[in-house]
Scaffold this motif. Structure first.
Motif, PDB file in Angstrom:
ATOM      1  N   SER A   1       0.641  -1.204   0.162  1.00 19.02           N
ATOM      2  CA  SER A   1       0.031  -0.007   0.026  1.00 19.02           C
ATOM      3  C   SER A   1       0.892   1.355  -0.058  1.00 19.02           C
ATOM      4  O   SER A   1       2.126   1.327   0.303  1.00 19.02           O
ATOM      5  CB  SER A   1      -1.136   0.053   0.993  1.00 19.02           C
ATOM      6  N   ILE A   2       0.168   2.270  -0.437  1.00 17.44           N
ATOM      7  CA  ILE A   2       0.860   3.510  -0.536  1.00 17.44           C
ATOM      8  C   ILE A   2       1.142   4.050   0.796  1.00 17.44           C
ATOM      9  O   ILE A   2       1.852   4.761   1.139  1.00 17.44           O
ATOM     10  CB  ILE A   2       0.105   4.588  -1.342  1.00 17.44           C
ATOM     11  N   GLU A   3       0.058   3.876   1.691  1.00 20.01           N
ATOM     12  CA  GLU A   3      -0.076   4.365   3.012  1.00 20.01           C
ATOM     13  C   GLU A   3       1.263   3.576   3.909  1.00 20.01           C
ATOM     14  O   GLU A   3       1.727   4.497   4.885  1.00 20.01           O
ATOM     15  CB  GLU A   3      -1.021   3.771   3.862  1.00 20.01           C
ATOM     16  N   SER A   4       1.901   2.607   3.403  1.00 15.18           N
ATOM     17  CA  SER A   4       3.009   2.059   4.105  1.00 15.18           C
ATOM     18  C   SER A   4       4.532   2.865   3.601  1.00 15.18           C
ATOM     19  O   SER A   4       5.228   2.725   4.357  1.00 15.18           O
ATOM     20  CB  SER A   4       3.046   0.817   4.223  1.00 15.18           C
ATOM     21  N   LEU A   5       4.482   3.481   2.576  1.00 16.75           N
ATOM     22  CA  LEU A   5       5.636   4.207   2.259  1.00 16.75           C
ATOM     23  C   LEU A   5       5.577   5.552   3.025  1.00 16.75           C
ATOM     24  O   LEU A   5       4.601   5.966   3.507  1.00 16.75           O
ATOM     25  CB  LEU A   5       5.372   4.512   0.885  1.00 16.75           C
ATOM     26  N   PRO A   6       6.739   5.950   3.231  1.00 17.20           N
ATOM     27  CA  PRO A   6       7.087   7.085   4.014  1.00 17.20           C
ATOM     28  C   PRO A   6       6.507   8.413   3.068  1.00 17.20           C
ATOM     29  O   PRO A   6       6.705   8.176   1.946  1.00 17.20           O
ATOM     30  CB  PRO A   6       8.403   7.326   4.352  1.00 17.20           C
ATOM     31  N   PRO A   7       5.965   9.440   3.800  1.00 14.74           N
ATOM     32  CA  PRO A   7       5.526  10.731   2.900  1.00 14.74           C
ATOM     33  C   PRO A   7       6.337  11.168   1.651  1.00 14.74           C
ATOM     34  O   PRO A   7       5.807  11.350   0.623  1.00 14.74           O
ATOM     35  CB  PRO A   7       5.118  11.627   3.831  1.00 14.74           C
ATOM     36  N   ASP A   8       7.866  10.967   2.110  1.00 18.33           N
ATOM     37  CA  ASP A   8       8.631  11.543   0.852  1.00 18.33           C
ATOM     38  C   ASP A   8       8.804  10.675  -0.344  1.00 18.33           C
ATOM     39  O   ASP A   8       9.121  11.302  -1.384  1.00 18.33           O
ATOM     40  CB  ASP A   8      10.301  11.689   1.498  1.00 18.33           C
ATOM     41  N   LYS A   9       8.272   9.460  -0.165  1.00 10.69           N
ATOM     42  CA  LYS A   9       8.356   8.626  -1.235  1.00 10.69           C
ATOM     43  C   LYS A   9       6.941   8.251  -1.860  1.00 10.69           C
ATOM     44  O   LYS A   9       6.940   7.561  -3.183  1.00 10.69           O
ATOM     45  CB  LYS A   9       8.531   7.109  -0.786  1.00 10.69           C
ATOM     46  N   ARG A  10       6.020   8.937  -1.293  1.00 14.73           N
ATOM     47  CA  ARG A  10       4.599   8.735  -2.097  1.00 14.73           C
ATOM     48  C   ARG A  10       4.492   9.707  -3.212  1.00 14.73           C
ATOM     49  O   ARG A  10       3.830   9.389  -4.177  1.00 14.73           O
ATOM     50  CB  ARG A  10       3.765   9.300  -0.945  1.00 14.73           C
ATOM     51  N   GLY A  11       5.124  10.649  -3.042  1.00 11.64           N
ATOM     52  CA  GLY A  11       5.060  11.772  -4.388  1.00 11.64           C
ATOM     53  C   GLY A  11       4.900  11.278  -5.582  1.00 11.64           C
ATOM     54  O   GLY A  11       4.016  11.348  -6.400  1.00 11.64           O
ATOM     55  N   GLU A  12       6.116  10.358  -5.854  1.00 12.69           N
ATOM     56  CA  GLU A  12       6.241   9.986  -7.268  1.00 12.69           C
ATOM     57  C   GLU A  12       5.217   9.017  -7.666  1.00 12.69           C
ATOM     58  O   GLU A  12       4.526   8.858  -8.784  1.00 12.69           O
ATOM     59  CB  GLU A  12       7.529   9.113  -7.548  1.00 12.69           C
ATOM     60  N   VAL A  13       4.526   8.115  -6.695  1.00  6.48           N
ATOM     61  CA  VAL A  13       3.768   6.908  -6.933  1.00  6.48           C
ATOM     62  C   VAL A  13       2.441   7.871  -7.476  1.00  6.48           C
ATOM     63  O   VAL A  13       1.751   7.359  -8.370  1.00  6.48           O
ATOM     64  CB  VAL A  13       3.380   6.111  -5.873  1.00  6.48           C
ATOM     65  N   VAL A  14       2.205   8.517  -6.456  1.00  6.57           N
ATOM     66  CA  VAL A  14       0.793   9.296  -6.517  1.00  6.57           C
ATOM     67  C   VAL A  14       0.828  10.071  -8.088  1.00  6.57           C
ATOM     68  O   VAL A  14      -0.091  10.226  -8.686  1.00  6.57           O
ATOM     69  CB  VAL A  14       0.364  10.277  -5.450  1.00  6.57           C
ATOM     70  N   ARG A  15       2.095  10.653  -8.499  1.00 10.82           N
ATOM     71  CA  ARG A  15       2.059  11.588  -9.649  1.00 10.82           C
ATOM     72  C   ARG A  15       1.690  10.452 -10.836  1.00 10.82           C
ATOM     73  O   ARG A  15       1.104  10.753 -11.603  1.00 10.82           O
ATOM     74  CB  ARG A  15       3.460  11.706  -9.835  1.00 10.82           C
TER      75      ARG A  15
END
Lengths: 241, 306
Positions: free
Chosen positions: A102-116
């Protein structure tokens, strides 16, 4: 991405169960959303339970609304389902690449690219929404609002960068023995059309399940036709089956 | 449609970030957006605004936009908007994403104009057009321009809040509110461009002056009859908006090239001859005039008689 959006105000009463039909749709890669329209009185416990179950079986969402909220709800459900479908695909990718689901389990700094990537796919991937309208007698006064909601949805989909098409069906069918009738074949634009659902009195039955099966079949035929000369489903076909 | 969570946070609650371990003390709820709630919080004697999102992807998407804008503005004098991004655990046991931003002290646009008077409307409107132009320069539209999303600080300084709708130009608008939406009024697409924001700005002007009539109009019009012309009729019937009808017509019909051109035209309207004397003389001034005339008469009478 393929979706069916069922707009109804009551319980099905003939043929195969709509829950079974929705499950079959999901198995074929079509998400089923359901909107229950209630204006006077309510759907009754049985009706609202059916609506929720059909959506659950179809991997989609359900909402109970009055006609005033219809346009907004149809739009929101379609958008949310697009996002959900892509997220599911991305989650599978995450599992393979990063070992987290899940995206939730990634630290916030790493989420940016996935969400993009999710946002980009949500905007650009090909989308088809088949609207299936319950045309039984009790729905008649609501058909204006339904048409308005469809026009509004088409307007939102036109703004997407990816190719987006809608088709409209109603049930029970106009001809004897038909479960469901196609009112509008795949199109990107319903701009000039003011009335595309028939106002004729139809049979008293509500064959929601058979109508859903009919639409699944319609999708299947369209896919068959496409496979021969169309390989442009893009990257989503790798993700979403 | 709000897809938020039900709970709120009582005053004094301390929220500790899961990743960065910073603590924030909740003061009160500031507002509710389409995809989350915003609280006023305190950390090391500074005030911040904390937006807690209902959905991680939604909120991250908003953070991405804020980060891109911040990167574009690097080197400019503008204060950073986004401070920190983290997760929290709520009382319901679930984890929620949040971000910390600069706290904008001010009143919502309608509150401000109600308290300070409608004389502030032209200045505030001009300032808002400037904010939109700035955003457009970076390739973004705000999209969800509405009364609730505009905060006004002292002396009419404007800030936009709730960046959840901010959309890269050319893409489909991410978030909008029906009555401010160009598509709803059959006046164009839902593709993000500068004119989309200018349309909403036009509706906002009408909303500020004729909120009741606008609500009645939207409730009574048939969908196919929703047209900019109907909005202009409302403007024309309002004494304060009437002189602005020409400007509004251009905004609602998408005739301005961009927000700069719209702002330029707005400025001309602000400074047009007669604007400064548009308001009738206040009654105290009339009273003073009558008093001084009476005094003069008395003086003359006295002089003639002496």
């Amino acid at each position: 991405m393929k979706q069916i959006l069922l707009i109804t105000d009551g319980c099905s009463n003939v043929g195969v169960s709509p829950v079974v039909a929705a499950a079959q749709a999901l198995a074929e890669g079509i998400t089923v959303n359901v909107v229950g329209v209630l204006d006077q009185g309510d759907l009754g416990e049985f009706g609202s339970a059916e609506i929720e179950e059909v959506a659950r079986a179809g991997g989609g969402l359900s909402r109970l609304v009055n006609t005033r909220q219809l346009a907004q709800t149809v739009q929101m459900l379609t958008r949310k389902t697009v996002a959900q479908t892509i997220q599911q695909a991305v989650h599978r990718e995450l599992q393979q690449v990063l070992g987290t689901s899940s995206i939730e389990s990634l630290p916030p700094d790493k989420r940016g690219e996935v969400v993009r990537v999710i946002d980009e796919l949500g905007e650009t991937s090909k989308l088809r929404v088949a609207l299936l309208i319950d045309g039984s007698a009790s729905m008649k006064p609501k058909l204006h609002a339904v048409e308005e909601a469809i026009r509004d949805l088409a307007l939102s989909l036109q703004a997407r960068q990816g190719q987006s098409e809608i088709a409209v069906f109603h049930f029970p069918g106009s001809a004897y023995g038909d479960d469901c009738t196609l009112d509008l074949d795949w199109t990107t634009n319903v701009g000039g059309m003011t009335q595309f659902l028939p106002r004729l009195q139809m049979k008293g039955t509500t064959p929601t399940g058979p109508a859903l099966m009919h639409v699944i079949d319609f999708y299947r035929k369209a896919d068959y036709g496409n496979r021969k000369n169309d390989e442009t489903d893009g990257m989503m076909s790798d993700y979403v089956v | 449609m709000i897809t938020s969570f039900e709970w709120t946070l009582p005053r004094g609650t301390v929220i500790k970030g899961k990743w960065k371990r910073n603590s924030y003390r909740v003061e009160r709820l500031l507002g509710e957006g389409a995809n989350g709630k915003v609280f006023l919080v305190e950390r090391q004697r500074s005030w911040y605004a904390m937006k807690i999102g209902a959905d991680t992807v939604d909120l991250q998407s908003e953070v991405n936009v804020l980060q891109s804008i911040a990167k574009q503005r690097k080197g400019s004098r503008a204060e950073p908007y986004l401070v920190e991004v983290d997760d929290m655990r709520a009382l319901d046991g679930k984890e929620y994403p949040f971000y910390i931003m600069r706290y904008i002290r001010g009143a919502t646009l309608s509150d401000y104009l109600m308290k300070q008077g409608m004389d502030w409307f032209p200045v505030v409107g001009y300032s808002l057009l400037g904010k939109l132009a700035e955003l457009h320069d970076g390739g973004w539209t705000f999209s969800d321009v509405k009364v609730e999303n505009v905060m006004v600080a002292d002396y009419g300084r404007v800030e936009l809040v709730d960046y959840g709708g901010v959309t890269a130009m050319g893409k489909s608008v991410r978030q909008f509110t029906e009555i401010y939406d160009r598509g709803y009024w059959n006046a164009g697409s839902r593709t993000a461009d500068a004119r989309y924001d200018l349309f909403s700005f036009g509706v906002l002007c009408i909303q500020l002056h004729e909120s009741q009539r606008l609500a009645q109009l939207t409730a009574s019009l048939l969908p196919q009859n929703r047209m900019p012309e109907e909005l202009l009729k409302l403007a024309h019937a309002n004494p304060r908006l009437k002189p602005l009808t020409g400007w509004l017509r251009q905004a609602l019909n998408g005739e301005f090239k961009d927000a700069r051109e719209a702002a330029g035209s707005w400025r001309q309207w602000m400074h047009r001859p007669g604007q400064r004397h548009a308001t009738p003389a206040p009654s105290w001034m009339k009273g003073l005039f009558v008093a001084s005339a009476a005094l003069l008469a008395t003086t003359i009478y006295w002089l003639l008689n002496s």
